[in-house]
Design a protein around this motif. Structure first.
Motif, short mmCIF file in Angstrom:
data_model
loop_
_atom_site.label_atom_id
_atom_site.label_comp_id
_atom_site.label_asym_id
_atom_site.label_seq_id
_atom_site.Cartn_x
_atom_site.Cartn_y
_atom_site.Cartn_z
N MET A 155 0.92 -1.27 -0.02
CA MET A 155 -0.06 0.00 -0.13
C MET A 155 0.85 1.40 -0.14
O MET A 155 1.87 1.37 0.80
N GLN A 156 0.50 2.09 -0.55
CA GLN A 156 1.44 3.35 -0.92
C GLN A 156 0.39 4.55 -0.31
O GLN A 156 -0.60 4.56 -0.22
N TYR A 157 1.24 5.74 0.01
CA TYR A 157 0.59 7.01 0.49
C TYR A 157 1.12 8.04 0.08
O TYR A 157 2.38 8.25 -0.32
N LEU A 158 0.43 9.24 0.07
CA LEU A 158 0.75 10.56 -0.20
C LEU A 158 1.71 10.97 0.79
O LEU A 158 1.29 10.97 2.23
N THR A 159 3.20 11.50 1.05
CA THR A 159 3.96 11.43 1.85
C THR A 159 4.24 12.80 2.08
O THR A 159 5.22 13.00 3.04
N TYR A 160 3.55 14.01 1.38
CA TYR A 160 4.12 15.23 1.68
C TYR A 160 3.01 16.14 2.59
O TYR A 160 2.97 17.14 2.43
N ILE A 161 2.16 15.51 3.30
CA ILE A 161 1.17 16.00 4.11
C ILE A 161 1.66 16.74 5.53
O ILE A 161 1.09 17.67 5.92
N LEU A 162 2.54 15.98 6.09
CA LEU A 162 2.82 16.16 7.49
C LEU A 162 4.35 16.43 7.61
O LEU A 162 5.22 15.63 6.99
N SER A 197 11.21 11.26 4.77
CA SER A 197 12.79 11.82 4.63
C SER A 197 12.84 12.44 5.97
O SER A 197 11.98 12.90 6.87
N PHE A 198 14.20 12.67 6.15
CA PHE A 198 14.97 13.39 7.07
C PHE A 198 15.60 14.42 6.56
O PHE A 198 16.57 14.27 5.88
N THR A 199 15.63 16.00 7.10
CA THR A 199 16.07 16.83 6.20
C THR A 199 16.86 17.98 7.30
O THR A 199 16.00 18.25 8.44
N ILE A 200 18.14 18.22 7.25
CA ILE A 200 18.65 19.49 8.15
C ILE A 200 19.00 20.43 7.12
O ILE A 200 19.78 20.35 6.36
N LEU A 201 18.67 21.66 7.84
CA LEU A 201 19.20 22.92 6.98
C LEU A 201 20.15 23.62 8.10
O LEU A 201 19.71 23.52 9.34
N VAL A 202 21.29 23.88 7.71
CA VAL A 202 22.38 24.33 8.30
C VAL A 202 22.66 25.74 7.95
O VAL A 202 22.93 26.13 6.92
N ASP A 203 22.19 26.79 8.78
CA ASP A 203 22.55 28.29 8.78
C ASP A 203 23.95 28.83 9.29
O ASP A 203 23.75 29.04 10.37
N THR A 204 24.82 28.76 8.47
CA THR A 204 26.30 28.55 9.31
C THR A 204 26.37 30.18 9.85
O THR A 204 27.41 30.28 10.79
N PHE A 205 25.77 31.24 9.27
CA PHE A 205 25.96 32.68 9.74
C PHE A 205 24.82 33.05 10.49
O PHE A 205 24.97 34.04 11.04
N ASP A 206 23.95 32.16 10.77
CA ASP A 206 22.78 32.41 11.74
C ASP A 206 22.06 33.75 11.53
O ASP A 206 21.67 34.30 12.57
N LYS A 231 9.53 14.29 7.62
CA LYS A 231 8.30 14.02 6.82
C LYS A 231 7.91 13.00 6.57
O LYS A 231 8.29 11.83 6.28
N ILE A 232 6.51 12.80 6.91
CA ILE A 232 5.71 11.44 6.95
C ILE A 232 4.51 11.54 6.18
O ILE A 232 3.98 12.86 6.07
N GLY A 233 3.77 10.44 6.01
CA GLY A 233 2.62 10.69 5.13
C GLY A 233 1.12 10.43 5.73
O GLY A 233 0.63 9.49 6.16
N LEU A 234 0.61 11.62 6.02
CA LEU A 234 -0.66 11.56 6.67
C LEU A 234 -1.76 12.69 6.05
O LEU A 234 -1.23 13.66 5.46
N ASP A 235 -2.73 12.34 6.13
CA ASP A 235 -4.08 13.56 5.55
C ASP A 235 -4.10 14.70 6.86
O ASP A 235 -3.61 14.42 7.90
N PRO A 236 -4.82 15.59 6.60
CA PRO A 236 -5.14 16.66 7.74
C PRO A 236 -5.75 16.04 8.82
O PRO A 236 -5.80 16.97 9.83
N HIS A 237 -6.28 14.98 8.77
CA HIS A 237 -6.93 14.58 10.00
C HIS A 237 -6.12 13.44 10.52
O HIS A 237 -6.55 12.79 11.61
N GLY A 238 -4.85 13.28 10.27
CA GLY A 238 -3.99 12.38 10.98
C GLY A 238 -4.18 10.99 10.26
O GLY A 238 -3.57 10.07 11.04
N ARG A 239 -4.78 10.85 9.17
CA ARG A 239 -4.74 9.33 8.68
C ARG A 239 -4.16 9.08 7.23
O ARG A 239 -3.64 10.19 6.61
N PRO A 240 -3.56 7.89 7.06
CA PRO A 240 -2.87 7.76 5.75
C PRO A 240 -3.94 8.17 4.44
O PRO A 240 -5.05 7.75 4.52
N ILE A 241 -3.42 8.54 3.50
CA ILE A 241 -4.31 8.43 2.22
C ILE A 241 -3.72 7.30 1.32
O ILE A 241 -2.56 7.28 0.80
#
Length: 316
Positions: A1-8, A110-119, A192-202
């Protein structure tokens, strides 16, 4: 089963090392251990006291609690900024379809880290990994322009189980620009994980994806049929985009979307951009413009916005 994963997504903003600002802070300790970067968080280089565990849900609804109990460890040695993330997903199976480096992982956890070296909240390096250890990176300029063509040499590896996955990252200091006398960096961490606005998988019922490229053009299309969020029916979501290198100085691109994954309301968006970058006798000139038009059901007129930009940098 697949899900949209850009919701949460989960987001935390912290300062690395010491800082006198009012932002959340964490002090990162030095280690002499060499990282193995194999996805094993028992790595001696990651046995850190600096742990981030107060993540904030920012979409689809802002919540202060860390609903997934994820944890991020931070350390550094003479060569690397070291990150270890233990990422929980209590709602859906982990989704990871992309297997090729530097390819779009929109449909993946996915897991993402953003590095602002000059803050200064202006220019930021970003590094992203999916559960298949697929890496993506880029550089954000002036807090608005993303440059995905920036490719650094860094290291990452992931391991996963049914509801949990871990990622270990080592980012070399030598490829980052920073003030060696500064004692504070800015960090953003996103899960980032895949949920709908009500906290459910799509569920994705059917889908098609196309991508192609030539000497001067790139084209991509993604169209999926999903379960509707607010009704018992289905909805079709489509995204098409492309770029065309007109000559060595000029590049143009477009994006077209049809459908809104957060509602059942009909929506279409069209974007067009243009950029001309060239070096003159004693200066670098960059001219850019973009146009965006949006059509939403229930609104009797098109929403439209446009921007024109020109940058001139003097050279010696």
């Amino acid at each position: 089963m697949q899900y949209l994963t850009y919701i949460l997504c989960l987001l935390i903003s912290t300062n690395a090392f010491a800082s006198q600002t009012k932002k959340p802070q964490v002090s990162i300790n030095f280690t002499s251990a060499k990282p193995t970067t194999d996805g094993d968080l028992q790595d001696p280089s990651l046995q850190a006291e600096a742990t981030i565990d107060q993540l904030t849900q920012v979409w689809p609804k802002v919540k202060s609690a860390n609903i997934n109990k994820s944890k991020i460890k931070l350390m550094y040695n003479d060569e690397y900024l070291l990150i270890g993330a233990e990422l929980f997903n209590n709602h859906t199976p982990i989704t990871a379809n992309t297997l090729q480096y530097n390819q779009d992982t929109t449909g993946d956890d996915s897991f993402t880290i953003l590095v602002d070296t000059f803050d200064n909240e202006q220019n930021t390096y970003w590094f992203s990994v999916n559960p298949n250890s697929v890496k993506n990176d880029g550089f954000i300029v002036n807090n608005s322009k993303n440059i995905p063509e920036w490719n650094g040499v860094w290291y990452a590896s992931s391991k996963r189980t049914d509801k949990e996955w871990a990622v270990e990252m080592a980012i070399p200091f030598k490829m980052l620009t920073f003030d060696p006398n500064a004692d504070a960096w800015g960090l953003n961490v996103i899960q980032k994980i895949g949920l709908d606005p009500h906290g459910r998988p799509i569920d994705i019922n059917t889908g098609v994806r196309f991508s192609g490229y030539g000497d001067r053009w790139r084209l991509g299309l993604l169209s999926v049929n999903t379960e509707s969020i607010n009704s018992k029916g289905t909805q079709q979501l489509t995204d098409a985009r492309g770029t065309w290198l007109i000559n060595e100085h000029i590049k143009s691109g477009f994006m077209i979307t049809d459908g809104d994954p957060s509602t059942d309301v009909s929506n279409q968006t069209f974007c067009l951009d243009f950029r001309d970058h060239r070096f003159l006798t004693n200066k670098a000139l960059e001219v850019g413009a973009w146009l965006q038009s949006n059509n939403t059901e229930g609104i009797n007129k098109y929403d439209m916005a446009w921007v024109y930009q020109r940058y001139i940098q003097m050279t010696s």
